[in-house]
Motif scaffolding. Structure first.
Motif, PDB file in Angstrom:
ATOM      1  N   MET A   1      16.870  10.326  -5.651  1.00 29.42           N
ATOM      2  CA  MET A   1      17.189  10.422  -4.225  1.00 29.42           C
ATOM      3  C   MET A   1      16.490  11.626  -3.592  1.00 29.42           C
ATOM      4  O   MET A   1      15.998  11.553  -2.462  1.00 29.42           O
ATOM      5  N   GLN A   2      16.418  12.737  -4.334  1.00 24.32           N
ATOM      6  CA  GLN A   2      15.713  13.916  -3.832  1.00 24.32           C
ATOM      7  C   GLN A   2      14.221  13.644  -3.726  1.00 24.32           C
ATOM      8  O   GLN A   2      13.556  14.079  -2.775  1.00 24.32           O
ATOM      9  N   ASP A   3      13.685  12.891  -4.689  1.00 26.31           N
ATOM     10  CA  ASP A   3      12.266  12.521  -4.634  1.00 26.31           C
ATOM     11  C   ASP A   3      11.968  11.691  -3.388  1.00 26.31           C
ATOM     12  O   ASP A   3      10.940  11.880  -2.728  1.00 26.31           O
ATOM     13  N   LEU A   4      12.873  10.781  -3.056  1.00 24.78           N
ATOM     14  CA  LEU A   4      12.685   9.952  -1.863  1.00 24.78           C
ATOM     15  C   LEU A   4      12.783  10.795  -0.598  1.00 24.78           C
ATOM     16  O   LEU A   4      12.029  10.584   0.364  1.00 24.78           O
ATOM     17  N   ARG A   5      13.697  11.748  -0.584  1.00 23.23           N
ATOM     18  CA  ARG A   5      13.813  12.639   0.578  1.00 23.23           C
ATOM     19  C   ARG A   5      12.565  13.507   0.726  1.00 23.23           C
ATOM     20  O   ARG A   5      12.132  13.796   1.845  1.00 23.23           O
TER      21      ARG A   5
ATOM     22  N   ALA B   1       0.830  -1.202   0.000  1.00 28.64           N
ATOM     23  CA  ALA B   1       0.000   0.000   0.000  1.00 28.64           C
ATOM     24  C   ALA B   1       0.867   1.256   0.000  1.00 28.64           C
ATOM     25  O   ALA B   1       0.600   2.219  -0.725  1.00 28.64           O
ATOM     26  N   LEU B   2       1.914   1.246   0.808  1.00 29.53           N
ATOM     27  CA  LEU B   2       2.822   2.390   0.874  1.00 29.53           C
ATOM     28  C   LEU B   2       3.566   2.577  -0.441  1.00 29.53           C
ATOM     29  O   LEU B   2       3.754   3.704  -0.916  1.00 29.53           O
ATOM     30  N   GLN B   3       3.990   1.468  -1.049  1.00 26.56           N
ATOM     31  CA  GLN B   3       4.662   1.556  -2.347  1.00 26.56           C
ATOM     32  C   GLN B   3       3.714   2.083  -3.418  1.00 26.56           C
ATOM     33  O   GLN B   3       4.125   2.829  -4.312  1.00 26.56           O
ATOM     34  N   SER B   4       2.453   1.702  -3.320  1.00 23.70           N
ATOM     35  CA  SER B   4       1.462   2.187  -4.262  1.00 23.70           C
ATOM     36  C   SER B   4       1.317   3.707  -4.164  1.00 23.70           C
ATOM     37  O   SER B   4       1.246   4.408  -5.176  1.00 23.70           O
ATOM     38  N   LYS B   5       1.285   4.220  -2.944  1.00 24.37           N
ATOM     39  CA  LYS B   5       1.236   5.671  -2.731  1.00 24.37           C
ATOM     40  C   LYS B   5       2.499   6.346  -3.259  1.00 24.37           C
ATOM     41  O   LYS B   5       2.445   7.377  -3.947  1.00 24.37           O
ATOM     42  N   LEU B   6       3.649   5.753  -2.941  1.00 22.67           N
ATOM     43  CA  LEU B   6       4.935   6.348  -3.318  1.00 22.67           C
ATOM     44  C   LEU B   6       5.133   6.349  -4.826  1.00 22.67           C
ATOM     45  O   LEU B   6       5.788   7.236  -5.379  1.00 22.67           O
ATOM     46  N   SER B   7       4.563   5.359  -5.516  1.00 22.17           N
ATOM     47  CA  SER B   7       4.763   5.231  -6.955  1.00 22.17           C
ATOM     48  C   SER B   7       4.161   6.385  -7.738  1.00 22.17           C
ATOM     49  O   SER B   7       4.494   6.594  -8.910  1.00 22.17           O
ATOM     50  N   ALA B   8       3.278   7.152  -7.104  1.00 22.89           N
ATOM     51  CA  ALA B   8       2.694   8.318  -7.772  1.00 22.89           C
ATOM     52  C   ALA B   8       3.667   9.490  -7.828  1.00 22.89           C
ATOM     53  O   ALA B   8       3.446  10.452  -8.573  1.00 22.89           O
ATOM     54  N   HIS B   9       4.757   9.416  -7.054  1.00 18.42           N
ATOM     55  CA  HIS B   9       5.682  10.541  -6.959  1.00 18.42           C
ATOM     56  C   HIS B   9       7.131  10.176  -7.289  1.00 18.42           C
ATOM     57  O   HIS B   9       7.941  11.072  -7.542  1.00 18.42           O
ATOM     58  N   VAL B  10       7.449   8.877  -7.285  1.00 18.89           N
ATOM     59  CA  VAL B  10       8.839   8.432  -7.428  1.00 18.89           C
ATOM     60  C   VAL B  10       8.914   7.386  -8.542  1.00 18.89           C
ATOM     61  O   VAL B  10       7.937   6.662  -8.798  1.00 18.89           O
ATOM     62  N   SER B  11      10.050   7.293  -9.209  1.00 21.06           N
ATOM     63  CA  SER B  11      10.241   6.327 -10.290  1.00 21.06           C
ATOM     64  C   SER B  11      10.163   4.899  -9.762  1.00 21.06           C
ATOM     65  O   SER B  11      10.226   4.651  -8.554  1.00 21.06           O
TER      66      SER B  11
ATOM     67  N   GLN C   1       0.709   0.332 -11.592  1.00 22.81           N
ATOM     68  CA  GLN C   1       0.445   1.312 -12.636  1.00 22.81           C
ATOM     69  C   GLN C   1      -0.468   0.767 -13.733  1.00 22.81           C
ATOM     70  O   GLN C   1      -0.958   1.512 -14.573  1.00 22.81           O
ATOM     71  N   GLN C   2      -0.710  -0.562 -13.723  1.00 24.32           N
ATOM     72  CA  GLN C   2      -1.564  -1.179 -14.729  1.00 24.32           C
ATOM     73  C   GLN C   2      -3.032  -1.229 -14.296  1.00 24.32           C
ATOM     74  O   GLN C   2      -3.921  -0.912 -15.039  1.00 24.32           O
ATOM     75  N   LYS C   3      -3.266  -1.646 -13.060  1.00 26.34           N
ATOM     76  CA  LYS C   3      -4.641  -1.756 -12.561  1.00 26.34           C
ATOM     77  C   LYS C   3      -4.667  -1.204 -11.147  1.00 26.34           C
ATOM     78  O   LYS C   3      -3.670  -0.711 -10.649  1.00 26.34           O
ATOM     79  N   ASN C   4      -5.835  -1.305 -10.488  1.00 27.06           N
ATOM     80  CA  ASN C   4      -5.881  -0.732  -9.135  1.00 27.06           C
ATOM     81  C   ASN C   4      -5.076  -1.563  -8.152  1.00 27.06           C
ATOM     82  O   ASN C   4      -4.712  -2.704  -8.413  1.00 27.06           O
ATOM     83  N   TYR C   5      -4.814  -0.984  -7.001  1.00 28.26           N
ATOM     84  CA  TYR C   5      -3.875  -1.543  -6.025  1.00 28.26           C
ATOM     85  C   TYR C   5      -4.216  -2.974  -5.622  1.00 28.26           C
ATOM     86  O   TYR C   5      -3.370  -3.864  -5.642  1.00 28.26           O
ATOM     87  N   ALA C   6      -5.475  -3.230  -5.240  1.00 24.99           N
ATOM     88  CA  ALA C   6      -5.858  -4.558  -4.752  1.00 24.99           C
ATOM     89  C   ALA C   6      -5.665  -5.620  -5.822  1.00 24.99           C
ATOM     90  O   ALA C   6      -5.227  -6.736  -5.539  1.00 24.99           O
ATOM     91  N   ILE C   7      -5.979  -5.302  -7.075  1.00 23.28           N
ATOM     92  CA  ILE C   7      -5.872  -6.288  -8.138  1.00 23.28           C
ATOM     93  C   ILE C   7      -4.413  -6.557  -8.490  1.00 23.28           C
ATOM     94  O   ILE C   7      -4.010  -7.690  -8.753  1.00 23.28           O
ATOM     95  N   GLY C   8      -3.589  -5.523  -8.484  1.00 24.37           N
ATOM     96  CA  GLY C   8      -2.161  -5.718  -8.733  1.00 24.37           C
ATOM     97  C   GLY C   8      -1.541  -6.653  -7.719  1.00 24.37           C
ATOM     98  O   GLY C   8      -0.786  -7.565  -8.064  1.00 24.37           O
ATOM     99  N   ALA C   9      -1.883  -6.449  -6.444  1.00 27.50           N
ATOM    100  CA  ALA C   9      -1.362  -7.325  -5.396  1.00 27.50           C
ATOM    101  C   ALA C   9      -1.898  -8.744  -5.564  1.00 27.50           C
ATOM    102  O   ALA C   9      -1.191  -9.722  -5.319  1.00 27.50           O
ATOM    103  N   GLY C  10      -3.149  -8.868  -5.993  1.00 24.97           N
ATOM    104  CA  GLY C  10      -3.727 -10.192  -6.200  1.00 24.97           C
ATOM    105  C   GLY C  10      -3.043 -10.953  -7.316  1.00 24.97           C
ATOM    106  O   GLY C  10      -2.785 -12.156  -7.197  1.00 24.97           O
TER     107      GLY C  10
ATOM    108  N   TYR D   1       6.870   8.240   3.689  1.00 26.70           N
ATOM    109  CA  TYR D   1       6.504   7.005   2.987  1.00 26.70           C
ATOM    110  C   TYR D   1       7.733   6.119   2.773  1.00 26.70           C
ATOM    111  O   TYR D   1       7.640   4.885   2.833  1.00 26.70           O
ATOM    112  N   THR D   2       8.891   6.732   2.536  1.00 28.17           N
ATOM    113  CA  THR D   2      10.111   5.959   2.307  1.00 28.17           C
ATOM    114  C   THR D   2      10.496   5.157   3.545  1.00 28.17           C
ATOM    115  O   THR D   2      10.763   3.943   3.460  1.00 28.17           O
ATOM    116  N   VAL D   3      10.529   5.810   4.700  1.00 34.50           N
ATOM    117  CA  VAL D   3      10.892   5.127   5.946  1.00 34.50           C
ATOM    118  C   VAL D   3       9.858   4.067   6.292  1.00 34.50           C
ATOM    119  O   VAL D   3      10.197   2.940   6.692  1.00 34.50           O
ATOM    120  N   ALA D   4       8.572   4.394   6.140  1.00 40.19           N
ATOM    121  CA  ALA D   4       7.515   3.437   6.461  1.00 40.19           C
ATOM    122  C   ALA D   4       7.584   2.218   5.541  1.00 40.19           C
ATOM    123  O   ALA D   4       7.373   1.081   5.984  1.00 40.19           O
TER     124      ALA D   4
END
Length: 291
Positions: free
Chosen positions: A211-215, A19-29, A90-99, A220-223
């Motif tokens: 690296m700046q994007d992660l900072r 879930a956290l990676q899904s959130k982070l993927s909207a802002h980081v490569s 990035q292909q489908k919604n979060y729950a389906i990607g994990a599934g 979200y990065t630490v979590a």
């Protein structure tokens, strides 16, 4: 039965990490989100290892060439698997990607049987096959006619990469002549450290702005690193105690946590058909518990 507790811990923490990676993927490569999984995990893994030695002293590990090859291979393959997981988000919604990534259990059962001499009971195979059917349902979009082959292939590649990673991690752990918790902890620490080093070298050379994007999204990065490390601790420990197909099939219980997180935290809707697929995966996990 310790492996069951470790597997449930791993599944719970992995659902939050995804879930956290899904959130982070909207802002980081993709590479940055993958690095977030490992960046702060090494110190946590080292602390866990030190606590184990403080509680129960044990010798330092003696690594063979075979064991080292499993560790390096698993380190690389898990990076590939994590990157594919981010692509799934990035292909489908979060729950389906994990599934879709839960095809890992089926692939682990087949590869484990073919190359590592592991096998499931009849009930275990039924559970794995039900999980495979669920993965197909989850990948079918609005119906069979609208099946996204691209998403299906990425999902199967992701699950296969995670399966190979898990099988190699178990073999690496079994190659260490140490008591159970220590050998799992050593593999965890070394694998995470190698992954962090490899990704840092790549990103600093090819994507320095990442690296700046992660900072900029440090919370979200630490979590992500924390939940990933605790989840990996659970997976590595469970797989040191039990064959991978059993662990990964039971680990599909993660989709129940995923569904709750997707609905109540990420605010995403899950269709009735998708709920059926997620329930089938949960049934597959229960069958492994009962076998």
């Amino acid at each position: 039965m310790e492996w069951i507790g470790f597997t449930l811990l791993a599944a719970f923490m992995q659902s939050w990490r995804n879930a956290l990676q899904s959130k982070l993927s909207a802002h980081v490569s993709v590479a940055g989100v993958t690095l977030a999984r490992f960046l702060w995990a090494s110190p946590i893994a080292l602390l866990y290892l030190m606590i184990l030695y403080w509680i129960e002293p044990a010798p330092l590990p003696s690594v063979t060439l075979k064991g080292a090859s499993f560790i390096v291979g698993a380190s690389i393959m898990q990076i590939v698997a994590t990157a594919l997981m981010v692509k799934l988000f990035q292909q489908k919604n979060y729950a389906i990607g994990a599934g879709l990534a839960k095809s890992e259990a089926l692939v682990a059962a087949i590869l484990g049987l073919l190359f590592f001499g592991t096998a499931l009971t009849a009930m275990g195979w039924i559970g794995v096959l039900i999980g495979g059917v669920a993965v197909f349902i989850l990948s079918a979009g609005k119906g069979i006619q609208s099946l996204s082959y691209k998403t299906l292939l990425i999902g199967l590649a992701c699950g296969g990469s995670f399966a190979i990673t898990s099988l190699w991690i178990r073999e690496a752990s079994l190659n260490l002549s140490l008591p159970f918790p220590h050998r799992a902890a050593w593999v965890l620490f070394v694998v995470i450290s190698l992954q962090t080093l490899m990704l840092l070298i790549y990103i600093l050379k090819r994507e320095p702005n990442t690296m700046q994007d992660l900072r900029s999204h440090s919370r979200y990065t630490v979590a992500t690193s924390f939940t990933s490390c605790i989840g990996s601790l659970g997976w590595f420990s469970a797989m040191s105690l039990q064959a991978v197909p059993y662990v990964k099939t039971l680990g599909q219980i993660e989709v129940l946590f995923t569904l709750l997180i997707s609905t109540f935290w990420l605010g995403q809707k899950v269709a009735r058909k998708d709920i059926i697929g997620l329930i089938l995966i949960a049934i597959a996990a229960m069958l492994v518990m009962l076998q």
